[in-house]
Design a protein around this motif. Structure first.
Motif, PDB file in Angstrom:
ATOM      1  N   GLN A 196      36.451  67.467  44.931  1.00  0.00           N
ATOM      2  CA  GLN A 196      36.932  68.837  44.693  1.00  0.00           C
ATOM      3  C   GLN A 196      35.876  69.859  45.096  1.00  0.00           C
ATOM      4  N   THR A 197      34.616  69.536  44.837  1.00  0.00           N
ATOM      5  CA  THR A 197      33.527  70.446  45.204  1.00  0.00           C
ATOM      6  C   THR A 197      33.252  70.391  46.694  1.00  0.00           C
ATOM      7  N   ARG A 256      28.945  82.469  50.064  1.00  0.00           N
ATOM      8  CA  ARG A 256      28.608  81.582  48.953  1.00  0.00           C
ATOM      9  C   ARG A 256      27.398  82.102  48.188  1.00  0.00           C
ATOM     10  N   VAL A 264      35.213  72.560  49.018  1.00  0.00           N
ATOM     11  CA  VAL A 264      34.886  73.984  49.075  1.00  0.00           C
ATOM     12  C   VAL A 264      33.589  74.228  49.834  1.00  0.00           C
ATOM     13  N   ASN A 304      29.793  70.545  37.437  1.00  0.00           N
ATOM     14  CA  ASN A 304      29.622  70.641  38.889  1.00  0.00           C
ATOM     15  C   ASN A 304      28.214  71.070  39.286  1.00  0.00           C
ATOM     16  N   THR A 306      32.882  77.041  42.525  1.00  0.00           N
ATOM     17  CA  THR A 306      32.428  75.663  42.292  1.00  0.00           C
ATOM     18  C   THR A 306      31.466  75.565  41.106  1.00  0.00           C
ATOM     19  N   VAL A 342      28.256  75.538  41.082  1.00  0.00           N
ATOM     20  CA  VAL A 342      27.237  74.543  41.409  1.00  0.00           C
ATOM     21  C   VAL A 342      25.873  74.864  40.793  1.00  0.00           C
TER      22      VAL A 342
END
Length: 485
Positions: A392-393, A255, A396, A349, A264, A266
């Motif tokens: 959804q986030t 990640r 992951v 997100n 994602t 983020v």
């Protein structure tokens, strides 16, 4: 720590009692027996022996192994520790609390040498911490000087105390329920490696502080067993800084290595030039890397070029974060306005937006003026939309049987059910529509129950698990109604 065999999601990997528990650094003034918050209490009570703050003469933590033991009381009394703080200076009292857990570790040296050796075999990162003045000097001033200088417990050495401070910083877990925030250190759980997408989750029972570690997802044989030492709902820049500053290592996980954080986004910003691209770090493993728009080939159109320095990104995110922190945590309108205000700056997100949406997902239906049956159809749909977006986030970055997913699934079922009821009463739905919509509600509740029933019953999440099961039983009445249509 690696899996000896294939491990199924939900399986218990570790269940163990702590070596030591006690107050967190920088926390509130607590009873040193049961850890109840005492700062808001009008009546102040002190231990009859050592004079340290306690909740009452009947505190359940008196003489308990994970509370205020007789030997601890004796040590604190003999060194006249109570003379070094007063209720008139809360901040000074907090500083004295920094030494309680290190002292409890040191006491093990004479009361439980085996546990003490287990503790001392853990990583302290002394050599790294010595080169970080803010860390080393803080421990020197607030712990070492207190234990050796003020309390005169000279049977211990400065090096020994510094080592224990490092062991606690690197290996301790934050634990507790219902406003009780403490830290605990465990004999084997510290062996789990870090990953920003962990494959386990953990909880403690809040009574004996027994720690239970479960697999969140299926873990293959010989695969590392991991947890996250950082808050998963943070961006890479913040997570890596936290890990370096507090755990003294740099993370190079999948990640962290991916600018998009596994798709994602983020940490992503929206490009102010092309309006469609995402501004991402060019090298997320370099905290000083530039950030650039990723819109280079999109249906024949590319961004004219946008780059921003890491320093500018930090300044922007810090400013937005400070603004977010000024919002009343129960002010739904202000939180929604915040999302609208920054919709052209932050990716939907972005972790700041995720934090806002997580709050909204739990506020809609819970506070005065926005109770679940008071919400308009539009507001119910908004709650559904928010829950599904953050799910959804979560799927992951915190996948599987995790508290975040369980709580959000439970929050999702309520607006789905209320909307279904309203539309059924209006005669808008066919029998097949009702069955389909009801299946979605039941699916949310079953998954929420299966996740949250693993949590301690005294916790908020555990109570939600019970409520999810009760809601499933109530839905049987609906199924009877449908059968008569």
């Amino acid at each position: 720590m690696v899996a000896k065999n294939d491990i199924k999601a939900g399986k218990i990997i570790i269940r163990e009692n702590p070596l030591v528990v006690g107050p967190c650094v920088g926390g509130k003034i607590q009873c040193i027996g049961c850890y109840k918050n005492l700062e808001d209490e009008d009546k102040k009570f002190r231990c009859m022996g050592c004079g340290w703050p306690m909740c009452s003469k009947q505190c359940p933590g008196i003489d308990e192994i994970y509370g205020h033991t007789k030997i601890e009381c004796s040590v604190l009394k003999e060194c006249h520790s109570k003379t070094f703080f007063t209720w008139d200076d809360i901040e000074d009292m907090r500083t004295n609390y920094h030494s309680i857990v290190p002292l409890r570790c040191l006491i093990l040296k004479s009361t439980d040498p085996t546990s003490f050796q287990t503790l001392m075999d853990m990583e302290s990162h002394n050599e790294i911490r010595k080169n970080i003045p803010a860390v080393w000097l803080s421990n020197q001033n607030t712990v070492v000087d207190t234990i050796l200088g003020k309390w005169k417990l000279t049977e211990y050495t400065a090096e020994e105390i510094h080592t224990i401070c490092g062991i606690l910083e690197v290996n301790a877990f934050e634990i507790g329920h219902q406003g009780v925030n403490i830290r605990g250190i465990y004999p084997t759980a510290f062996l789990m490696s870090h990953d920003c997408v962990p494959n386990t989750n953990h909880s403690d029972d809040g009574i004996n502080f027994t720690l239970t570690v479960r697999a969140s997802v299926d873990i293959p044989e010989n695969h590392p067993i991991t947890l996250s030492y950082a808050y998963t709902l943070q961006g890479t820049l913040r997570r890596r800084e936290h890990l370096l500053d507090n755990k003294f290592f740099e993370c190079y996980c999948r990640r962290c290595s991916d600018p998009s954080e596994l798709g994602t986004f983020v940490s992503a910003l929206l490009c102010p030039k092309c309006k469609t691209g995402y501004v991402l770090s060019d090298d997320p493993l370099n905290n000083d890397s530039t950030w650039s728009c990723n819109n280079t080939k999109e249906e024949g159109y590319s961004c004219p070029g946008y780059t921003i320095s890491s320093k500018s990104v930090r300044l922007l995110i810090d400013r937005i974060s400070r603004e977010y922190e000024t919002i009343d945590c129960n002010d739904i309108d202000s939180l929604e306005f915040f999302l609208k205000k920054y919709r052209n700056v932050l990716h939907p997100n972005h972790y700041i937006c995720l934090g806002v949406k997580l709050s909204l997902s739990q506020l809609y239906g819970k506070i005065d003026g926005y109770l679940i049956y008071e919400l308009t159809d539009k507001q119910l749909s908004r709650k559904i939309e928010i829950c599904k977006e953050i799910m959804q986030t979560f799927d992951v970055i915190e996948p599987g049987l995790t508290k975040l997913r369980g709580v959000t699934l439970y929050e999702l079922h309520a607006p789905l059910m209320v909307l279904l009821t309203r539309e059924f009463e209006r005669g808008f739905l066919t029998k097949d529509d009702i069955k389909s919509r009801l299946r979605e509600v039941v699916s949310c509740l079953i998954d929420a129950r299966n996740i949250l029933e693993l949590e301690p019953k005294i916790s908020t999440e555990g109570a939600m698990g019970v409520a999810a099961q009760e809601a499933l039983l109530q839905i049987k009445d609906w199924e009877k109604i449908i059968g008569k249509i």
